[in-house]
Motif scaffolding. Structure first.
Motif, short mmCIF file in Angstrom:
data_model
loop_
_atom_site.label_atom_id
_atom_site.label_comp_id
_atom_site.label_asym_id
_atom_site.label_seq_id
_atom_site.Cartn_x
_atom_site.Cartn_y
_atom_site.Cartn_z
N ASP A 29 0.82 -1.21 0.00
CA ASP A 29 0.00 0.00 0.00
C ASP A 29 0.85 1.26 0.00
N GLU A 30 2.08 1.18 -0.51
CA GLU A 30 3.00 2.31 -0.47
C GLU A 30 3.53 2.67 -1.85
N VAL A 31 4.06 3.88 -1.95
CA VAL A 31 4.79 4.30 -3.14
C VAL A 31 6.16 4.79 -2.71
N LEU A 32 7.16 4.52 -3.53
CA LEU A 32 8.51 5.04 -3.30
C LEU A 32 8.67 6.27 -4.18
N VAL A 33 9.09 7.38 -3.57
CA VAL A 33 9.13 8.66 -4.25
C VAL A 33 10.55 9.21 -4.29
N ARG A 34 10.95 9.71 -5.46
CA ARG A 34 12.19 10.50 -5.56
C ARG A 34 11.83 11.91 -5.10
N VAL A 35 12.33 12.29 -3.95
CA VAL A 35 11.96 13.57 -3.35
C VAL A 35 12.63 14.71 -4.12
N ARG A 36 11.82 15.67 -4.55
CA ARG A 36 12.33 16.85 -5.26
C ARG A 36 12.24 18.12 -4.42
N ALA A 37 11.34 18.14 -3.45
CA ALA A 37 11.22 19.28 -2.55
C ALA A 37 10.69 18.78 -1.22
N ALA A 38 11.21 19.35 -0.13
CA ALA A 38 10.75 19.01 1.21
C ALA A 38 10.57 20.30 2.00
N ALA A 39 9.46 20.41 2.70
CA ALA A 39 9.19 21.60 3.50
C ALA A 39 9.54 21.32 4.96
N ILE A 40 9.78 22.41 5.69
CA ILE A 40 10.18 22.32 7.09
C ILE A 40 9.01 22.71 7.97
N ASN A 41 8.78 21.95 9.03
CA ASN A 41 7.77 22.26 10.03
C ASN A 41 8.43 22.43 11.39
N PRO A 42 7.82 23.19 12.29
CA PRO A 42 8.41 23.33 13.63
C PRO A 42 8.69 22.01 14.33
N VAL A 43 7.85 21.00 14.05
CA VAL A 43 8.06 19.72 14.71
C VAL A 43 9.43 19.12 14.37
N ASP A 44 10.00 19.49 13.22
CA ASP A 44 11.29 18.93 12.82
C ASP A 44 12.40 19.38 13.77
N TRP A 45 12.47 20.68 14.07
CA TRP A 45 13.51 21.12 15.00
C TRP A 45 13.15 20.80 16.45
N VAL A 46 11.86 20.65 16.74
CA VAL A 46 11.47 20.19 18.07
C VAL A 46 11.99 18.78 18.32
N ILE A 47 11.82 17.90 17.33
CA ILE A 47 12.33 16.53 17.47
C ILE A 47 13.84 16.54 17.59
N GLN A 48 14.51 17.29 16.74
CA GLN A 48 15.97 17.34 16.77
C GLN A 48 16.47 17.82 18.14
N GLY A 49 15.85 18.85 18.69
CA GLY A 49 16.37 19.46 19.90
C GLY A 49 15.83 18.91 21.19
N THR A 50 14.60 18.32 21.17
CA THR A 50 13.99 17.88 22.42
C THR A 50 13.45 16.45 22.34
#
Length: 372
Positions: A29-50
């Motif tokens: 039930d999945e697709v494999l994607v060649r990522v061309r653009a990725a957006a940043i959300n606050p949760v990303d640096w929250v996970i990294q830092g805390t």
């Protein structure tokens, strides 16, 4: 086993580094994607830092990131909606409990998306524009439509003949807010919102009937006046201080349901600080006390209040309905457009760490994007 490059979090609180990881094969039930653009959300640096505290289940090394746009390079056996080479965008859920943070993270060249949380990218959108949607759109949909939150009808469901109910969106220029306005309007609701004077026009252009300056001392009274005695379907609280403000509005305007999508205290200083311990103690104490206080107040007022988890639609009926039906239809008829606008800050995986830092420093009515 084929390999690809990824910006990986090697250990909690470590800077992202570019390494080689195994390229996964998609499940049925999945697709494999060649990522061309990725957006940043606050949760990303929250996970990294805390993440040691906030995402204790997350193992490292991990690939972070939820917002993906690119093209399909492989499909699972049961996938019929997509073909190899097709442009798509979707929500990656690798950092959720029980998921694989190496298979499903956005900050890598090849990533897995669940078919039910993926939509085709129309020719009218660039990959950078498509990448601003996934988490903000999904979180807004959870807040508005899940029964445990506002429980509103979804776009495409016939509305009653009565006058439209009002949805309050406190924080209309945020990523979640801009998407909530568009979704609620498409579902037939009237929206009143808040924004700074700088962003009021952009929020109004998305469909908000009235936009109140959230920094004004009379913001709550102005919002109640904008409701104008009409029935209130509920409120979505976005940003520090928004929960208490929404409780004030609902208690005076008559609404009984509140969806909360922000912590009462920002984690930016803690996530970017040199040490997590003991600096975390007063921050999380303030968050805990504020949450308990707001919850007790909501109960006294007879308001049902709950925190929104944006990727929870992965496991309910709303997720497939949103991504398979609602999103493609709204993009086709023009009732959904990319908001906030993409702020491209770099190209390549080496730019991702700087993009996280840029987002944590603060952006207004824009979404930080890296092209890969």
């Amino acid at each position: 086993m084929p390999m690809h490059a990824a910006a990986t979090l090697a250990a909690p609180r470590a800077p992202l580094t570019v390494t080689e990881v195994e390229t996964p094969a998609p499940a049925t039930d999945e697709v494999l994607v060649r990522v061309r653009a990725a957006a940043i959300n606050p949760v990303d640096w929250v996970i990294q830092g805390t993440g040691r505290i906030t995402y204790r289940w997350l193992r490292t090394p991990a690939v972070l990131g939820s917002d993906i746009a690119g093209e399909v390079i492989a499909v699972g056996a049961d996938v019929t909606r997509f073909r190899v080479g097709q442009r798509v965008f979707g929500l990656a859920t690798g950092t959720d409990r029980g998921r694989d943070p190496l298979r499903e993270g956005a900050f890598q060249h090849s990533s897995i998306l669940l078919e039910r949380l993926t939509a085709p990218t129309p020719e009218s959108l660039t990959d950078a524009e498509a990448a601003v949607f996934p988490l903000g759109l999904s979180t807004a949909a959870c807040a508005l439509f899940q029964p445990q939150h506002l429980g509103l009808r979804m776009p495409g469901t016939p509305a009653s003949a009565a006058a439209p109910e009002v949805v309050v969106v406190w924080g209309g220029s945020t990523s979640v807010g801009m998407n909530a306005i568009q979704l609620a309007r498409a579902a037939g609701y009237t929206v009143v919102s808040t924004a700074s004077a700088k962003n009021a026009e952009a929020v109004s252009a998305l469909g908000a009937e009235a936009v109140v300056d959230h920094g004004s001392p009379s913001a709550v009274a102005d919002m109640v006046a904008a409701v104008g005695g009409r029935p209130v379907a509920g409120a979505v609280a976005l940003g520090a201080g928004s929960t208490d403000a929404c409780l004030d509005v609902l208690s005076r305007a008559g609404g009984t349901r509140l969806a909360m999508a922000s912590t009462p205290v920002s984690l930016d200083s803690l996530a970017g600080g040199r040490h997590l311990f003991p600096a975390m103690l007063p921050v999380f104490t303030r968050i805990g006390l504020a949450t308990v206080r707001s919850s007790l107040r909501a109960r006294r007022l007879g308001i049902h209040a709950g925190f929104v988890w944006g990727s929870s639609l992965r496991d309910d009926e709303m997720g497939p309905r949103l991504w398979r039906e609602t999103v493609p239809r709204m993009l086709a008829d023009g009732s959904l457009r990319p908001a906030p606008s993409p702020l491209v800050v770099g190209d390549g995986l080496e730019a991702v760490q700087g993009a996280l830092d840029r987002q944590r420093a603060g952006v207004s009515a824009q979404k930080v994007v890296v092209r890969l």
